[in-house]
Design a protein around this motif. Structure first.
Motif, PDB file in Angstrom:
ATOM      1  N   UNK A 131       0.795  -1.223   0.000  1.00 29.00           N
ATOM      2  CA  UNK A 131       0.000   0.000   0.000  1.00 29.00           C
ATOM      3  C   UNK A 131       0.823   1.266   0.000  1.00 29.00           C
ATOM      4  N   UNK A 132       2.083   1.172  -0.424  1.00 29.22           N
ATOM      5  CA  UNK A 132       2.978   2.340  -0.404  1.00 29.22           C
ATOM      6  C   UNK A 132       3.224   2.929  -1.784  1.00 29.22           C
ATOM      7  N   UNK A 133       2.427   2.580  -2.744  1.00 26.03           N
ATOM      8  CA  UNK A 133       2.665   3.024  -4.121  1.00 26.03           C
ATOM      9  C   UNK A 133       2.149   4.455  -4.296  1.00 26.03           C
ATOM     10  N   UNK A 134       2.895   5.392  -3.762  1.00 24.56           N
ATOM     11  CA  UNK A 134       2.509   6.799  -3.840  1.00 24.56           C
ATOM     12  C   UNK A 134       3.628   7.616  -4.464  1.00 24.56           C
ATOM     13  N   UNK A 135       3.456   8.908  -4.484  1.00 25.99           N
ATOM     14  CA  UNK A 135       4.453   9.795  -5.110  1.00 25.99           C
ATOM     15  C   UNK A 135       5.809   9.686  -4.411  1.00 25.99           C
ATOM     16  N   UNK A 136       5.792   9.598  -3.083  1.00 23.77           N
ATOM     17  CA  UNK A 136       7.046   9.477  -2.334  1.00 23.77           C
ATOM     18  C   UNK A 136       7.813   8.224  -2.748  1.00 23.77           C
TER      19      UNK A 136
END
Length: 721
Positions: free
Chosen positions: A187-192
């Motif tokens: 669930x860490x697939x973000x811009x960061x």
């Protein structure tokens, strides 16, 4: 096996699997020794023997050794395989064929990925995440069979270069996909996540490809003679690169391969260091890795029901078929032969390292089930077997083709003589001899010591023999054939000349001397009496060397060719040797020469079949004499090679007499080789007649001085007007 102390007596409690590192290490070493020997009788490659041995002793065999017991050496072997692949890669060929490597990398990535997606979705009915994971696993491959290609001597072939280049491209892409999959599952697939991954990979690649070569060049310059430190230094950089890769979020094998590329030009392929790196890897680290791969394999998966068989069969067939298609389309694209296609397929069909990483991570995160894990393990066994058989069979055919297609030479069997008198120069002169020696030549290198025939000759012979022993030991470390010679003669020059005639020598490598006596200067000696006498009595190619740094630390090689040198008898011979030298030390070659000489060099390059990066800089006759201008282009870390000539020969001009002095003035801290090409021997019928007596050099020099004086007067009078 447990060691306990009871009543002061040491007792052994034997139990399986083994826990004590001593019997574990002993057993593995005996497997490394005996498995290849036994299976070679059945014409089975040694790689397969080690994998089968790992199956027998592992958790899924007789449970003699737990896999975790040799994980350290197994992981080291995996990194070592990738490091050697980068280190042995012909960088000139790789740069020349980088577009072909990109094409093969695209084929071997997208074809398995697309076909795997179709099979996993419509045949095995996996969900999207499992489908993406397994499909990307199809695209990976491990260079398990690369040691076979190295042993067969085909690593310089374009097919192997393209396969290795494609390997790093597809594995990098797959491992980046794996990082994305794990990020999405967590669930860490973000811009960061994207920013962190991009920045970390960029920083990691910059450190390895830019800073590692700088550190390596500095280290080899400062620590010249400690061979053990050289090996430990290289090993430390390899594992540091693997650690940095893992910090960046990719697998350590990427870092190890990039470390090989970074150090490629600093470690000549014929050097002692390269020999030790390859020896330790092939003898220890790589066999441990292959045994650890075998310990993962569990043949009992075939007995776990129909679903396990269907998944295992589907994964194995798709993995092999998709890789064969990639090799086939690469063959069609570039017109490769069938053996070349099969070598590409053999090298790229084995699934082990990255495949294990992808599947184990997916299994631990719950993306795939046990049937897929077991099917993948069986896939590893089958693909490693197929890879080994195909690579060995196709590699032998390719090696035969390569042997029949040897580059043209000047025809004479080469014999290299290395006269030595200074123990400090022995290693550098022998290293040069080994580097320029034709790998296909069976003749040894001849280190020569000449003892002057006087009252102290017997004592000097004992000292000389110890010096020659050191020379033989150094050459033996490179696995080069050396035959040392000690002669007693009236003087050193006569001893060298007689040895050159008796042994039919083609090349003589001499050390530079700065000691020129007053008598030598008075009578016009260029180097000193000994070297001048050698040049007047030895008409084969002579290399006069002045080395201050290890040659492998050079950034570029500058070759200066005088006018008419292309007409000399030994032009082709020494040019070929310098091309081989540039290739061995992995540097760019910059040739300063007149236009006609450039045409002759380009004509030779068309059939020499030596791939190096070459830049030409045309110069005129007056520019050739201006070493001060040349000194601005040549740094202390470069290798400067200047072709000269003996007096009375076609390419000789008066200024060449002053070359040694000018080189000593402008290039005091630069590695220098001064070449005197093989030339037609002169016979003097009149007593006392010398080469300089048969030339117009003195008159020409005086005319040149008068011409310069006249130009100076013209400038003075023009200034007054």
């Amino acid at each position: 096996m447990m060691t306990v102390l009871k009543g002061g007596v040491l007792l052994l409690d034997i139990s399986l699997p083994l826990k004590d590192p001593v019997p574990i290490f002993s057993l593995v070493l005996f497997i490394i020794l005996l498995a290849p020997i036994i299976l070679r009788k059945f014409r089975i490659p040694s790689i397969i023997g080690l994998i089968i041995a790992g199956m027998a002793i592992g958790d899924h065999g007789f449970k003699i050794i737990e896999k975790g017991s040799i994980d350290l050496f197994g992981k080291a072997g995996l990194l070592y395989i990738m490091f050697l692949a980068g280190l042995e890669l012909d960088m000139t060929e790789f740069r020349k064929n980088r577009h072909r490597s990109l094409v093969f990398g695209a084929f071997t990535f997208f074809i398995p990925l697309i076909l795997g997606y179709l099979v996993c979705t419509y045949w095995l009915h996996f969900n999207f995440m499992a489908t993406l994971l397994v499909s990307s696993m199809f695209a990976t491959h491990t260079l398990v069979a690369y040691p076979l290609a190295s042993r067969l001597g085909i690593t310089k072939n374009e097919a192997v270069t393209v396969a290795v280049g494609g390997t790093i491209i597809t594995d990098t892409a797959v491992l980046l996909i794996l990082a994305i999959i794990t990020g999405a599952a967590a669930g860490n697939l973000n811009t960061y996540f994207w920013i962190r991954l991009g920045v970390s990979v960029t920083v990691f690649a910059t450190i390895i490809l830019w800073i590692f070569p700088m550190i390596g060049r500095w280290f080899f310059k400062k620590i010249k003679d400690d061979k053990t430190s050289h090996f430990i230094f290289v090993l430390a950089l390899v594992f540091l690169a693997g650690f940095l890769a893992e910090l960046a979020g990719v697998e350590g094998i990427i870092g190890a391969f990039l470390a090989g590329l970074a150090l490629n030009q600093l470690i000549p392929h014929t050097s002692t260091l390269m020999n030790r790196i390859a020896f330790v890897g092939n003898a220890l680290f790589i066999p441990f890795f292959l045994i650890s791969v075998g310990m993962i394999v569990d043949l009992r998966v075939l007995l776990k029901g129909q679903e396990a068989l269907i998944i295992a069969g589907s994964l194995t067939v798709m993995a092999l078929f998709s890789k064969w298609l990639a090799a086939f389309f690469t063959q069609l694209s570039f017109g490769y032969s069938t053996p070349q296609r099969n070598v590409i397929f053999g090298l790229s069909s084995a699934h082990a390292a990255a495949t294990i990483a992808v599947i184990l991570i997916g299994f631990n995160m719950g993306i795939i089930n046990e049937n897929v894990l077991n099917g993948t393990v069986l896939l590893i066994l089958v693909t490693c077997l197929v890879s080994s058989f195909v690579t060995e069979n196709a590699g032998r055919r390719l090696a035969i083709v390569e042997a029949e297609r040897k580059p043209e030479t000047d025809g004479a069997p080469e014999r290299i003589l290395v006269p030595v008198s200074n123990p400090a120069r022995i290693e550098s002169l022998l290293d040069l001899a080994v580097m320029i020696k034709d790998p296909g030549s069976q003749t040894p290198v001849y280190p020569l010591a000449v003892v002057q025939d006087d009252e102290e000759a017997k004592e000097k012979i004992h000292v000389t023999n110890k010096m020659m022993e050191a020379a033989v030991m150094h050459a033996a470390a490179t696995e080069s054939h050396v035959q040392s010679i000690t002669r007693v003669d009236l003087n050193v020059a006569d001893g060298i000349a007689r040895a050159a005639k008796e042994l039919l020598i083609t090349d003589v490598i001499l050390g530079w001397t700065d000691k020129t006596s007053t008598t030598d200067r008075l009578f016009g000696s260029i180097f000193g009496t000994t070297l001048d006498n050698v040049l007047q009595s030895v008409w084969e190619t002579v290399y006069v060397c002045d080395f201050h740094h290890p040659m492998n630390a050079a950034k570029k090689m500058v070759l200066v060719l005088p006018r008419n040198t292309e007409y000399e008898k030994g032009f082709v011979h020494y040019l070929q040797k310098m091309l081989i030298l540039a290739k061995q030390i992995g540097v760019r070659l910059v040739i300063h020469c007149p236009e006609k000489t450039k045409v002759a060099v380009e004509t030779f390059l068309q059939y020499a079949k030596i791939s190096i990066e070459i830049t030409f800089k045309p110069i005129g006759a007056t520019e050739l004499e201006d070493f001060q201008a040349l000194s601005k282009e040549v740094s202390s870390g470069d290798l400067l090679v200047v072709a000269s000539a003996r007096k009375g020969t076609l390419s000789y001009t008066a200024f060449q007499e002053h070359i040694p002095a000018r080189l000593g003035r402008y290039f005091r801290d630069t590695n220098i080789i001064l070449i005197f090409p093989e030339q037609i021997e002169m016979d003097y019928l009149e007593a006392g007649v010398q080469p300089e007596d048969l030339t117009l050099a003195p008159i020409q020099e005086q005319l040149a001085n008068l011409n310069k004086l006249g130009k100076a007067f013209k400038r003075i009078f023009k200034g007054k007007k």
